[in-house]
Every structure is written in C-alpha cells, then in structure tokens.
Design a protein around this motif. Structure first.
Motif, mmCIF file in Angstrom:
data_model
loop_
_atom_site.group_PDB
_atom_site.id
_atom_site.type_symbol
_atom_site.label_atom_id
_atom_site.label_comp_id
_atom_site.label_asym_id
_atom_site.label_seq_id
_atom_site.Cartn_x
_atom_site.Cartn_y
_atom_site.Cartn_z
ATOM 1 N N CYS A 76 0.828 -1.212 0.000
ATOM 2 C CA CYS A 76 0.000 0.000 0.000
ATOM 3 C C CYS A 76 0.859 1.258 0.000
ATOM 4 N N VAL A 77 1.879 1.268 0.854
ATOM 5 C CA VAL A 77 2.768 2.433 0.941
ATOM 6 C C VAL A 77 3.531 2.636 -0.366
ATOM 7 N N ALA A 78 3.993 1.547 -0.973
ATOM 8 C CA ALA A 78 4.742 1.650 -2.230
ATOM 9 C C ALA A 78 3.886 2.231 -3.348
ATOM 10 N N VAL A 79 2.649 1.775 -3.431
ATOM 11 C CA VAL A 79 1.758 2.291 -4.479
ATOM 12 C C VAL A 79 1.452 3.764 -4.244
ATOM 13 N N ARG A 80 1.165 4.107 -2.981
ATOM 14 C CA ARG A 80 0.741 5.475 -2.683
ATOM 15 C C ARG A 80 1.891 6.476 -2.754
#
Length: 311
Positions: free
Chosen positions: A223-227
C-alpha cells in the motif's frame, strides 16, 4: 516553489484528532462503525458530491480533468488488482487494488490545496479529486466486491450506489440550466464537514479493534509503495508530458502533483467495512501513510516542482 511543512500541521492534527475520537468511541462507547460506513456511502457522500459539482459549475475543461483522473485511477487499480492477487489473498488483494486507485484527496488533500493554491487552483484540484472519488464508487467498489462476491452481485452492489446517480443528477441540472436555490446549497454545506469527520472517525473506530495479528507487513508495504512511489512518479510524468505539449500552468501542475502525494484514502476503510473485507489491515495502512504525510508531501512537492520548473 518551496512547500512549508508547518502549513500542513493544522490539517494533519485536525484529522488525527478525528481518528482519536474514533478510537475512544469504539473502546469506551462500543460504537459500531458499520452503520456509519453505510450512512457515508449511501447518503453523506452522494450529497457532498452533488453539492461540489453544482457549486463548481462543471465546464467541458473541468469535466475533462475529472474524466482523465477517473481513467488513470481505474487503470492503476486494474493493474494492481492483477498483480496483488498473485502476491496476497483475494480479499487483501482487492483492498490493495481499491486503495491503489485512490488517495485522501478530500479529507486531507482539500485542506492542503486551500493552503497552497489560489481559488482558481482549488477549483482545478476539486475537479481532479472528483474523478478519483467517482472511481472509488464505481470501478474501485467493483474491484473490492469481487474479492468476496460474484460478478453479478458486485455489479448489483454498484447499481445500488447513489453517488453515481448524484453525479448524473448534477450534470443534468447543469445541462438543462436549472439553478439550485442558494438556500438548498447552504443547507447542504454541513455534509462536507460531516463527511470528513465521520470518514476519519471510522479509521479510529476500526483501529480501536485492531490486534497485533492484524499487522500484515506485505500488505502495508504494498500500500505504501503504491501510494508514495507509484502515484508521485505517475503524476510527475503526466505533468512533464502536459507541460511539454500544452504549456501547463503552475496551478494545474501543483493540483495534479498534490493528487499524487496525498496519503491513502480513508474510504479504503469505509468500503472495506461495508463489504466486510479486511478493514483492520486497511485502517493500519491508512494511518501509517497519514502520519508520514507531513514529511513526505513537502519533500515530494518541492522536489517535483523543481523538476517541472527546471524542465
């Protein structure tokens, strides 16, 4: 253009205070967040959306921005959906796919836009954010539902979402030239603040029930990587391309870049709760990206604006 981190502290602490209220409500008052999630999706969000469109006065240019962000968000989500379900389970992969196409453009991004942009720039930002919101309650909702339901059931759930009809109603009102009375729009002014308050409180209510077992490093990392990796690069690429081909204004550039660096959407938790799909994991990921926002947003925006202005 440098972005002052202190200018973001007001919106951040306000949102975190709402989250804390949600935690207290769940732990001390035993409030069930599920009816609140239903209220947000089926009543408060559609009325908020309708009012924003009517007041914004949708023009072909503004609607083109909405359509472009809707398409971008949908394509990102479909791509991540295919990749995520190979790496995570069906339910976690569906929540990741939903979150991949959206961000906290409303609860968090709008207060930041009001600080950084003039009124004309805020209008540009709002119509970009509307495209992301429209994705949430159409393509995003469908991808989330598919983690648990059949195609037919997922489509039926989307057909029951009133936000789609609120969007069409606002376009119809504008198209036929009907003026919504000021008394009506003034009365509806309570909904945006309610939308923000309850949306962030739901995160806290969900966190109030989280156990250590809900901590999923792979899910949160994805999630953090995508965001904070994929979306900033995507919006930076779009801004550089538009500047090279159309001569993009600085306000438009900043509005697009801000869409790319806001934290994860609180609606990740709202939709996950409505569908019963891993809301605790979503709440943890949303909280982590929100806490990182005061550091990430000034750093990203200053660096990316430097690249755009120097390009």
């Amino acid at each position: 253009m440098a972005v002052d981190p202190t200018s973001l502290m007001g919106p951040l602490w306000t949102l975190l205070a709402f989250v804390a209220l949600g935690v207290l409500s769940a732990r001390r008052l035993k409030v069930d967040p599920r009816p609140i999630a239903t209220l947000l999706i089926y009543l408060i969000a559609p009325l908020t959306f309708f009012r924003a469109l009517v007041l914004g006065g949708p023009t072909p240019v503004y609607l083109a921005l909405t359509a472009a962000l809707f398409v971008i968000a949908s394509l990102v989500a479909v791509l991540i959906n295919r990749l995520g379900k190979r790496w995570l389970g069906d339910e976690e992969g569906s929540v990741l796919a939903f979150s991949a196409g959206t961000g906290n453009t409303g609860y968090f991004g709008l207060p930041v836009a009001l600080v950084l942009l003039p009124p004309s720039g805020v209008t540009l930002y709002l119509f970009c954010a509307l495209g992301v919101t429209l994705y949430e309650f159409t393509v995003g909702f469908y991808l989330s539902a598919r983690g648990r339901f059949t195609v037919r059931d997922s489509l039926l759930k989307i057909a029951r979402l009133p936000l789609i009809y609120a969007f069409l109603a606002a376009l119809l009102v504008e198209g036929v030239g009907v003026t919504v009375p000021a008394a009506v729009t003034d009365a509806m002014s309570v909904f945006p603040a309610t939308y923000t308050l309850l949306g962030m409180m739901i995160i806290g209510m969900t966190l109030g029930r989280v156990s250590v077992r809900s901590l999923d490093g792979r899910f949160i990392g994805a999630c953090v990587a995508v965001r904070y990796a994929l979306w900033p690069l995507l919006m930076l690429g779009a801004v550089l391309l538009l500047k090279a081909t159309t001569g993009l204004s600085q306000d438009m550039a900043l509005a697009l870049l801000l869409i790319g660096v806001v934290p994860m959407a609180a609606n990740v938790v709202v939709v996950a709760m409505e569908l019963g799909i891993a809301p605790e994991k979503g709440a943890l990921a949303v909280l982590i990206t929100t806490l990182a926002a005061p550091l990430v947003i000034p750093l990203y925006l200053s660096g990316m604006l430097g690249l755009v202005q120097g390009g």
